[in-house]
Design an enzyme around this catalytic site. Structure first.
Site, mmCIF file in Angstrom:
data_model
loop_
_atom_site.group_PDB
_atom_site.id
_atom_site.type_symbol
_atom_site.label_atom_id
_atom_site.label_comp_id
_atom_site.label_asym_id
_atom_site.label_seq_id
_atom_site.Cartn_x
_atom_site.Cartn_y
_atom_site.Cartn_z
ATOM 1 N N HIS B 106 69.045 -54.585 20.883
ATOM 2 C CA HIS B 106 68.509 -55.598 19.969
ATOM 3 C C HIS B 106 69.590 -56.046 19.002
ATOM 4 C CE1 HIS B 106 67.893 -52.971 16.381
ATOM 5 N NE2 HIS B 106 67.667 -52.032 17.275
ATOM 6 N N ASP B 108 68.842 -57.852 16.143
ATOM 7 C CA ASP B 108 68.362 -57.962 14.757
ATOM 8 C C ASP B 108 68.599 -56.634 14.055
ATOM 9 O OD1 ASP B 108 66.363 -56.702 16.368
ATOM 10 O OD2 ASP B 108 64.912 -56.977 14.749
ATOM 11 N N ASP B 141 72.890 -49.465 14.615
ATOM 12 C CA ASP B 141 71.506 -49.844 14.980
ATOM 13 C C ASP B 141 71.336 -51.353 14.942
ATOM 14 O OD1 ASP B 141 68.778 -49.934 15.456
ATOM 15 O OD2 ASP B 141 68.232 -49.250 13.468
ATOM 16 N N GLU B 175 63.300 -56.411 17.219
ATOM 17 C CA GLU B 175 63.002 -54.986 17.410
ATOM 18 C C GLU B 175 62.598 -54.316 16.108
ATOM 19 O OE1 GLU B 175 63.289 -50.700 17.946
ATOM 20 O OE2 GLU B 175 64.473 -51.881 16.547
ATOM 21 N N GLU B 176 63.262 -54.699 15.007
ATOM 22 C CA GLU B 176 62.961 -54.066 13.727
ATOM 23 C C GLU B 176 61.646 -54.577 13.137
ATOM 24 O OE1 GLU B 176 64.527 -51.586 13.046
ATOM 25 O OE2 GLU B 176 66.634 -51.745 13.613
ATOM 26 N N HIS B 237 47.694 -59.587 -17.871
ATOM 27 C CA HIS B 237 48.356 -58.843 -18.947
ATOM 28 C C HIS B 237 47.557 -57.557 -19.170
ATOM 29 C CE1 HIS B 237 49.699 -57.744 -22.912
ATOM 30 N NE2 HIS B 237 50.488 -58.805 -23.029
ATOM 31 N N THR B 339 54.391 -55.126 -18.225
ATOM 32 C CA THR B 339 53.014 -54.728 -18.506
ATOM 33 C C THR B 339 52.041 -55.617 -17.749
ATOM 34 O OG1 THR B 339 53.127 -56.114 -20.458
ATOM 35 C CG2 THR B 339 53.498 -53.758 -20.765
ATOM 36 N N ARG B 352 53.790 -42.008 13.059
ATOM 37 C CA ARG B 352 54.577 -41.792 14.276
ATOM 38 C C ARG B 352 53.684 -41.062 15.269
ATOM 39 N NH1 ARG B 352 59.245 -44.887 14.339
ATOM 40 N NH2 ARG B 352 59.460 -45.447 12.148
ATOM 41 N N SER B 426 60.986 -44.764 17.262
ATOM 42 C CA SER B 426 60.220 -45.502 18.259
ATOM 43 C C SER B 426 61.063 -46.615 18.853
ATOM 44 C CB SER B 426 59.000 -46.156 17.603
ATOM 45 O OG SER B 426 58.295 -45.205 16.865
ATOM 46 N N HIS B 454 68.723 -47.787 9.116
ATOM 47 C CA HIS B 454 67.622 -48.136 8.196
ATOM 48 C C HIS B 454 67.917 -47.693 6.762
ATOM 49 C CE1 HIS B 454 64.299 -48.787 11.389
ATOM 50 N NE2 HIS B 454 65.493 -48.975 11.911
#
Lengths: 482, 482
Positions: B106, B108, B141, B175-176, B237, B339, B352, B426, B454
């Protein structure tokens, strides 16, 4: 007598109306400077905004204008040499026969990005002429009110009127980030620049609803905390490391889940016990206030009220503490899917405080509870909990001279007696001024309850802006004579 | 016989060494294109990366090069007209007497920002000559392995050698982000472009540790979910609304805290019951693998291992499911203090999966558990839980022809018999190729276990890059002859 005085003020009110286009332009310029104090990269813009105010003050005839530097910003901060934005000081009039009013406002704003969901660019003022509303970050919080005071002077100058009081302005650039450095400055200048001040007026809050003006005599405080949990040396791939390392996010979510319930109940032991009991007299005060569940729903844009009646809503906004989970720094926060195990995560939450919560004691309870909850997890990750900033609650006397003067002005401009209210938000400096200068503080709001301060599409109705300027000026007249 | 064949391969190995500077330059070009598939705004860069590969394939003499368009990206997506990046197909050789190997990779990559903590710009390859390491997003990767296949062809061209197999390349750009569109394409091309393919080889995983090469015969799957909780119409707020509206963050944190424990135990009822029981035979397999707690600690950069021995670590990485909380979209995620009560928050987590978890059944259990937990809160907020993407687990036979060929090549290049391992990550497409093409799939990794896929400072050791190219080429030779 009120009607006689109102007649006296008519030319002033008329001049404000005539100057409306110029006043809208002034607010537009202010909004166009993205003075976000919490974003270190935008610090130069905060300073630019201070300089903008200085040039406006000069043009209007203010004297003794000073930019008070506050030094470097204390940790936690990414750039350890980062300078705090300066405090802008100035005077208009020094007549010893007149009362002196100190006016406080802030020129920094909350973060805002078009991508957050704004309909228009947050830092380009959008004038919706049909609705007669001005949109933009800071329009209501707090650039509208800050330039409102300048507008009052401009109208007087145009009329050739003398201001009925001496005015001292104090505009800060860190209000949205804990007012760092301001307390020290106020303490230091109490007997110097601020010597002779009789009263402090702050226009940095909102009407309760959308129809009736209010004067505010109470505020909640705010203690803001962060929980830091750190494991791996860098972010990890959840496929390779999932199930074999202790994940900081798992621990953080567990700990954060022990702080507050869906119904708003704070789960940290000992916090509720510090809250002042509700007396019968106080309970009755809420009966008169103009507000409803429907108004809350309209302001929140949802039917997610935790209470089914006006009184409980007001009590929980004004006199009970609340705990909000704001977010997590360091975790995946984008759209889509990222299979990351974040290495270091920082959970952010704050507690709104009320009488009689003692800030330091609250910190102790928070630290103790969170440490205990983390220890229960038996995690190998590193853990820390810390206070980012705090500011105490404040309650004043709504029947003193300044509140009475402000009530008269409000009635002249809006034709109704204002509600006397408290607020859920925090303006920690209120308390500092009261303590250090030994004078009363008045909160005189300009915007409405649905203005969306801190939210997307922040706005200020033109009527609130213009009538607000009239009210600020009218208040100075009545207070000057009182 | 191995040594005889190794002698035969020596000129090829030598040529790879000679071409090293050019190969490093090729990887540098690939890394310089920020082809982040999860960031919609970077989609043009993903397409640019596809075009880069096409021009490389042309120059090397590939034929029948095609860019397969996959249509618009299905929701959830911000831009509903967003086109998926194309699949790059190409052939090298069409001799019916030879075996045909399909190579998948891949192009990407995962998101990366310098601010995340990278030591150098993630999309400018940094060659640390002292350590002999190449740093950059995608280095390991999966751009290193993808251009590794091109390098193998270039070395053959330079030698004037014929490739011992027909090669078909299939490079994808999603792929990612769940390999959207790829399953359909593989199914469609199984009897067309991919007709006659005898074997599929994927180089998109890593050695278990940092010293010993491995061949991988199993993968975990991944089901990625999001929990959406929505209350107010816009961010509020926390001073004004804290304590009087139900806050989506409170609900989300409560629900997310019921998913997994600090020790990694999944708390969703029924998930563990689907896991295949551990047999005595399988248990013994883990004894031989070269790994240690220390290696895990070195890879994670911490002492946060959930298990105190090698076997438990390997089992929990390979054959047990895990659940990771990745982050929250819509909450405050910056530094400092804001805030805000976020109006809409989206919690992200993934599970997984392993034999015998059935993906659809898992979804049911997840949805049921989370819905029950949300309902317990009795919150007025709106709630939704959905699957973003899923991909099944995969287990193969490590003693088949392709694993045997890859083992020989590995031994020639690295001088050791590789460990036969499974992986925690995976690569859903593995299963698709196996099913649709009806052939064996081999996972032949190039990088090391500490490469930081990653994560920040992703790297590929030059030795792994260059020896990896030799191994890929050697494998094609042994497989072609088998």
């Amino acid at each position: 007598m009120a009607s006689y005085e109102k007649l006296e003020l008519e030319p002033f009110f008329q001049t404000i109306e005539e100057l409306k286009p110029k006043f809208i332009q002034r607010l537009q310029k202010a909004i166009s400077i993205p003075s976000v104090s919490s974003d270190e990269s935008l610090r130069p813009k905060v300073v630019e905004m201070a300089n903008f105010l200085v040039s406006e003050l000069k043009e209007l005839g203010f004297t003794d204008i000073q930019l008070k530097e506050l030094g470097t910003q204390p940790p936690p901060v990414a750039d350890s040499t980062l300078q705090l934005p300066p405090i802008v000081l100035g005077r208009f009039g020094t007549d010893p026969a007149k009362k002196t009013v100190l006016v406080y406002g802030h020129y920094d704003v909350q973060p805002a990005l078009k991508e957050d969901g704004w309909s228009t660019e947050p830092f380009e003022m959008h004038y919706d002429q049909q609705k007669d509303i001005l949109y933009g970050r800071g329009s209501t919080d707090d650039k509208g009110p800050v330039v409102g005071w300048l507008n009052v002077i401009e109208a007087h100058n145009k009329l050739g009127w003398e201001l009925p009081v001496n005015l001292v302005v104090c505009f800060e650039g860190m209000e949205e980030s804990g007012s760092l450095g301001l307390d020290d400055l106020v303490a230091k200048e109490a007997k110097q620049y601020f010597k002779g001040v009789d009263q402090v007026t702050i226009s940095d809050n909102y009407w309760l609803g959308t129809k009736k003006p209010v004067l505010t005599y109470g505020l909640r405080g705010c203690n803001y905390y962060q929980i830091i949990i750190e494991g791996p040396g860098a972010d990890l791939h959840s496929g390779i490391f999932g199930g074999i390392v202790a994940e900081p996010m798992t621990d953080l979510i567990k700990v954060m889940s022990t702080l507050v319930d869906t119904d708003g109940k704070i789960l940290i032991p000992g916090v509720d016990a510090m809250v002042a009991p509700l007396t019968e007299k106080e309970d009755k005060l809420y009966d008169a206030i103009d507000f409803s569940v429907e108004e809350l729903n309209a302001a929140s844009g949802s039917k997610t009220s935790l209470h089914d009646n006006k009184k409980d809503i007001l009590k929980h906004r004004w006199r009970y503490p609340s705990l909000s989970l704001h977010g997590i720094e360091g975790a995946f926060s984008g759209s889509g899917a990222k299979t990351v195990i974040p290495a270091k995560v920082v959970g952010k939450f704050s507690i709104r405080t009320v009488p009689d919560i003692v800030s330091g004691k609250l910190d102790e309870l928070v630290f103790k509870h969170i440490t205990e909850e983390f220890n229960k997890l038996k995690s190998p990750n590193k853990f820390k909990v810390e206070l980012i900033h705090d500011g105490n609650y404040w309650v004043s006397d709504p029947f003193n001279e300044s509140f009475t003067a402000a009530a008269k002005a409000t009635q002249d401009v809006w034709g109704v007696v204002p509600d006397f209210t408290r607020e859920g938000g925090s303006i920690p400096i209120t308390l500092t001024f009261e303590k250090e200068l030994g004078v009363d503080v008045l909160l005189l709001p300009m915007g409405r309850g649905d203005d969306g301060a801190h939210s997307i599409n922040e706005k200020l109705d033109v009527s609130n802006y213009i009538n607000g300027c009239k009210t600020l000026g009218g208040y100075l007249h009545y207070f000057g004579k009182s």
